[in-house]
Design a protein around this motif. Sequence first.
Motif, PDB file in Angstrom:
ATOM      1  N   VAL A 176       0.880  -1.167   0.000  1.00 31.34           N
ATOM      2  CA  VAL A 176       0.000   0.000   0.000  1.00 31.34           C
ATOM      3  C   VAL A 176       0.916   1.214   0.000  1.00 31.34           C
ATOM      4  CG1 VAL A 176      -1.778   1.289   1.227  1.00 31.34           C
ATOM      5  CG2 VAL A 176      -1.801  -1.208   1.282  1.00 31.34           C
ATOM      6  N   ILE A 177       0.703   2.149  -0.950  1.00 31.79           N
ATOM      7  CA  ILE A 177       1.612   3.297  -1.068  1.00 31.79           C
ATOM      8  C   ILE A 177       0.799   4.595  -1.184  1.00 31.79           C
ATOM      9  CG2 ILE A 177       3.393   1.888  -2.170  1.00 31.79           C
ATOM     10  CD1 ILE A 177       2.581   3.211  -4.855  1.00 31.79           C
ATOM     11  N   GLY A 178       1.498   5.713  -1.135  1.00 30.76           N
ATOM     12  CA  GLY A 178       0.859   7.005  -1.344  1.00 30.76           C
ATOM     13  C   GLY A 178       0.553   7.221  -2.809  1.00 30.76           C
ATOM     14  N   ASN A 179      -0.550   7.908  -3.095  1.00 29.92           N
ATOM     15  CA  ASN A 179      -0.856   8.179  -4.506  1.00 29.92           C
ATOM     16  C   ASN A 179       0.095   9.253  -5.049  1.00 29.92           C
ATOM     17  OD1 ASN A 179      -2.044  10.874  -4.188  1.00 29.92           O
ATOM     18  ND2 ASN A 179      -3.807   9.845  -3.272  1.00 29.92           N
ATOM     19  N   LYS A 180       0.114   9.411  -6.341  1.00 29.91           N
ATOM     20  CA  LYS A 180       1.109  10.281  -6.986  1.00 29.91           C
ATOM     21  C   LYS A 180       0.893  11.765  -6.712  1.00 29.91           C
ATOM     22  CE  LYS A 180      -1.410  10.248 -11.404  1.00 29.91           C
ATOM     23  NZ  LYS A 180      -1.917  11.632 -11.294  1.00 29.91           N
ATOM     24  N   ASP A 181      -0.268  12.117  -6.151  1.00 24.18           N
ATOM     25  CA  ASP A 181      -0.552  13.526  -5.898  1.00 24.18           C
ATOM     26  C   ASP A 181      -0.060  14.014  -4.539  1.00 24.18           C
ATOM     27  OD1 ASP A 181      -1.866  13.917  -8.364  1.00 24.18           O
ATOM     28  OD2 ASP A 181      -3.707  13.010  -7.549  1.00 24.18           O
ATOM     29  N   VAL A 182       0.281  13.078  -3.650  1.00 30.20           N
ATOM     30  CA  VAL A 182       0.797  13.482  -2.333  1.00 30.20           C
ATOM     31  C   VAL A 182       2.317  13.338  -2.346  1.00 30.20           C
ATOM     32  CG1 VAL A 182      -1.314  12.915  -1.086  1.00 30.20           C
ATOM     33  CG2 VAL A 182       0.448  11.156  -1.378  1.00 30.20           C
ATOM     34  N   VAL A 212      -1.730  -2.824  -4.046  1.00 30.52           N
ATOM     35  CA  VAL A 212      -3.172  -3.122  -4.033  1.00 30.52           C
ATOM     36  C   VAL A 212      -3.999  -1.887  -3.693  1.00 30.52           C
ATOM     37  CG1 VAL A 212      -2.777  -5.531  -3.404  1.00 30.52           C
ATOM     38  CG2 VAL A 212      -3.134  -3.823  -1.592  1.00 30.52           C
ATOM     39  N   SER A 213      -3.343  -0.847  -3.179  1.00 34.10           N
ATOM     40  CA  SER A 213      -4.087   0.362  -2.808  1.00 34.10           C
ATOM     41  C   SER A 213      -3.146   1.558  -2.750  1.00 34.10           C
ATOM     42  CB  SER A 213      -4.772   0.173  -1.451  1.00 34.10           C
ATOM     43  OG  SER A 213      -5.500   1.332  -1.087  1.00 34.10           O
ATOM     44  N   GLU A 214      -3.678   2.720  -3.147  1.00 32.22           N
ATOM     45  CA  GLU A 214      -2.945   3.980  -3.057  1.00 32.22           C
ATOM     46  C   GLU A 214      -3.772   4.951  -2.217  1.00 32.22           C
ATOM     47  OE1 GLU A 214      -1.513   5.522  -6.763  1.00 32.22           O
ATOM     48  OE2 GLU A 214      -1.167   3.512  -7.603  1.00 32.22           O
ATOM     49  N   VAL A 215      -3.135   5.604  -1.241  1.00 31.10           N
ATOM     50  CA  VAL A 215      -3.859   6.460  -0.298  1.00 31.10           C
ATOM     51  C   VAL A 215      -3.251   7.857  -0.305  1.00 31.10           C
ATOM     52  CG1 VAL A 215      -4.464   4.494   1.154  1.00 31.10           C
ATOM     53  CG2 VAL A 215      -2.371   5.785   1.634  1.00 31.10           C
ATOM     54  N   ASP A 216      -3.947   8.775   0.379  1.00 27.87           N
ATOM     55  CA  ASP A 216      -3.484  10.159   0.395  1.00 27.87           C
ATOM     56  C   ASP A 216      -2.869  10.579   1.734  1.00 27.87           C
ATOM     57  OD1 ASP A 216      -5.709  10.212   1.975  1.00 27.87           O
ATOM     58  OD2 ASP A 216      -6.786  11.730   0.814  1.00 27.87           O
ATOM     59  N   ALA A 217      -2.717   9.633   2.674  1.00 27.38           N
ATOM     60  CA  ALA A 217      -2.134   9.966   3.974  1.00 27.38           C
ATOM     61  C   ALA A 217      -1.530   8.722   4.612  1.00 27.38           C
ATOM     62  CB  ALA A 217      -3.188  10.567   4.905  1.00 27.38           C
ATOM     63  N   VAL A 218      -0.413   8.909   5.304  1.00 29.54           N
ATOM     64  CA  VAL A 218       0.271   7.788   5.949  1.00 29.54           C
ATOM     65  C   VAL A 218      -0.597   7.155   7.034  1.00 29.54           C
ATOM     66  CG1 VAL A 218       2.271   7.147   7.351  1.00 29.54           C
ATOM     67  CG2 VAL A 218       2.556   8.698   5.412  1.00 29.54           C
ATOM     68  N   ASP A 219      -1.425   7.951   7.683  1.00 28.55           N
ATOM     69  CA  ASP A 219      -2.280   7.417   8.748  1.00 28.55           C
ATOM     70  C   ASP A 219      -3.217   6.323   8.249  1.00 28.55           C
ATOM     71  OD1 ASP A 219      -1.151   8.962  10.688  1.00 28.55           O
ATOM     72  OD2 ASP A 219      -2.680  10.529  10.633  1.00 28.55           O
ATOM     73  N   LYS A 220      -3.438   6.275   6.941  1.00 24.86           N
ATOM     74  CA  LYS A 220      -4.285   5.222   6.370  1.00 24.86           C
ATOM     75  C   LYS A 220      -3.492   3.947   6.085  1.00 24.86           C
ATOM     76  CE  LYS A 220      -7.450   8.587   4.297  1.00 24.86           C
ATOM     77  NZ  LYS A 220      -8.054   9.124   3.048  1.00 24.86           N
ATOM     78  N   ILE A 221      -2.184   4.046   6.140  1.00 27.23           N
ATOM     79  CA  ILE A 221      -1.327   2.888   5.872  1.00 27.23           C
ATOM     80  C   ILE A 221      -1.005   2.130   7.148  1.00 27.23           C
ATOM     81  CG2 ILE A 221       1.009   2.209   5.133  1.00 27.23           C
ATOM     82  CD1 ILE A 221       0.880   4.406   3.037  1.00 27.23           C
ATOM     83  N   LYS A 222      -0.733   2.849   8.217  1.00 25.61           N
ATOM     84  CA  LYS A 222      -0.296   2.197   9.460  1.00 25.61           C
ATOM     85  C   LYS A 222      -1.282   1.152   9.984  1.00 25.61           C
ATOM     86  CE  LYS A 222       0.919   6.158  11.490  1.00 25.61           C
ATOM     87  NZ  LYS A 222       1.506   7.096  12.500  1.00 25.61           N
ATOM     88  N   PRO A 223      -2.587   1.421   9.997  1.00 30.06           N
ATOM     89  CA  PRO A 223      -3.516   0.379  10.476  1.00 30.06           C
ATOM     90  C   PRO A 223      -3.471  -0.895   9.635  1.00 30.06           C
ATOM     91  CG  PRO A 223      -4.598   2.524  10.397  1.00 30.06           C
ATOM     92  CD  PRO A 223      -3.295   2.686   9.705  1.00 30.06           C
ATOM     93  N   LEU A 224      -3.247  -0.742   8.324  1.00 31.46           N
ATOM     94  CA  LEU A 224      -3.188  -1.911   7.441  1.00 31.46           C
ATOM     95  C   LEU A 224      -1.974  -2.774   7.759  1.00 31.46           C
ATOM     96  CD1 LEU A 224      -4.197  -0.208   4.060  1.00 31.46           C
ATOM     97  CD2 LEU A 224      -5.651  -1.532   5.618  1.00 31.46           C
ATOM     98  N   LEU A 225      -0.862  -2.132   8.110  1.00 28.61           N
ATOM     99  CA  LEU A 225       0.339  -2.877   8.494  1.00 28.61           C
ATOM    100  C   LEU A 225       0.122  -3.592   9.818  1.00 28.61           C
ATOM    101  CD1 LEU A 225       3.067  -0.216   7.568  1.00 28.61           C
ATOM    102  CD2 LEU A 225       2.588  -2.345   6.330  1.00 28.61           C
TER     103      LEU A 225
END
Length: 305
Positions: A176-182, A212-225
């Motif tokens: 899961v990574i940040g989208n290209k706009d952030v 599998v997913s691109e997000v706009d903030a790191v806070d959305k990645i940490k719970p997935l990890l």
Amino acid sequence: MLMAIGLLLNTIQSNMVWISMKLTKSWIFAALLVCVVLTMGMAGCIGTENPATPTPTPTQNTTTSDISGEINVFAAASLTGVLNELGEQFEAQHENVEVHFNFAGSQTLKTQILEGADVDMYISANNAQFTPVVEAGLISDPKVLLKNKLAIVVPKENNKQITDLAGMAEEGVVLVIGNKDVPFGQYTRDIINKYQNDSHPGYVDAFMANVVSEVDAVDKIKPLLILDEADASLVYKSDISKSDKEDITLIEIPDEYNVIADYPYGIIDDTKNRALVEAWEAYLTGPEGTALLLDYGFDPVSATA
């Protein structure tokens, strides 16, 4: 004979009275003289006191000041932890002051500001999302607050045994990574391209195939990890707090592939409370702010100035 004796006694009595009067006058004179001397001495002491050393006055209480009011600070989401803590410290030192934060991706903040949001200071995670605000004439004195790097993050268990960039492109890894706009999403793409260009052909395609997913903030990645719904990501080093490290492992990226990110900031020109926002800026870039930024893993410019 008796008359002579009487005259003699009268003479002696008169002389004794005269002597007594003389002695009394002498004592009175002596007493007056002593009083005069003492009075002059006291006056002399008062007159020679050093006028340059007045009685000290109590120092002003450090928790009070002449600044008051509220300010709005728009800041990149990666600054959430450190700025919230600094804001609490700043408010504790200044009565009648409130610092309100709006944390989001820099591209979101930029759009809000350009659309007329009520803001006093803007801190971006990159220049691409900051320059348009400057070009719009809203900030005339841009500065750099700090620098930051990215790192690989994996769950504590690290079931896929990822230890470097190469491991992130292995088959079956869920990213899961940040989208290209952030900013951190764009930096992720910069890093994997640098790695591919260093004799690792096909790396970018293999890496992106695992996303599998691109997000706009790191806070959305940490719970997935933490929930083991993702195997790895690339985020700012500073995004992983001390408490996060109980569940997430941070892996350094070599400097030759990494991106050193500048965090530009500036005070909005038409701020309604310049005295307060400048006091906040001084605190943010001063010794206390610098120490806390370092503690959170940032590299504040003020630490090397």
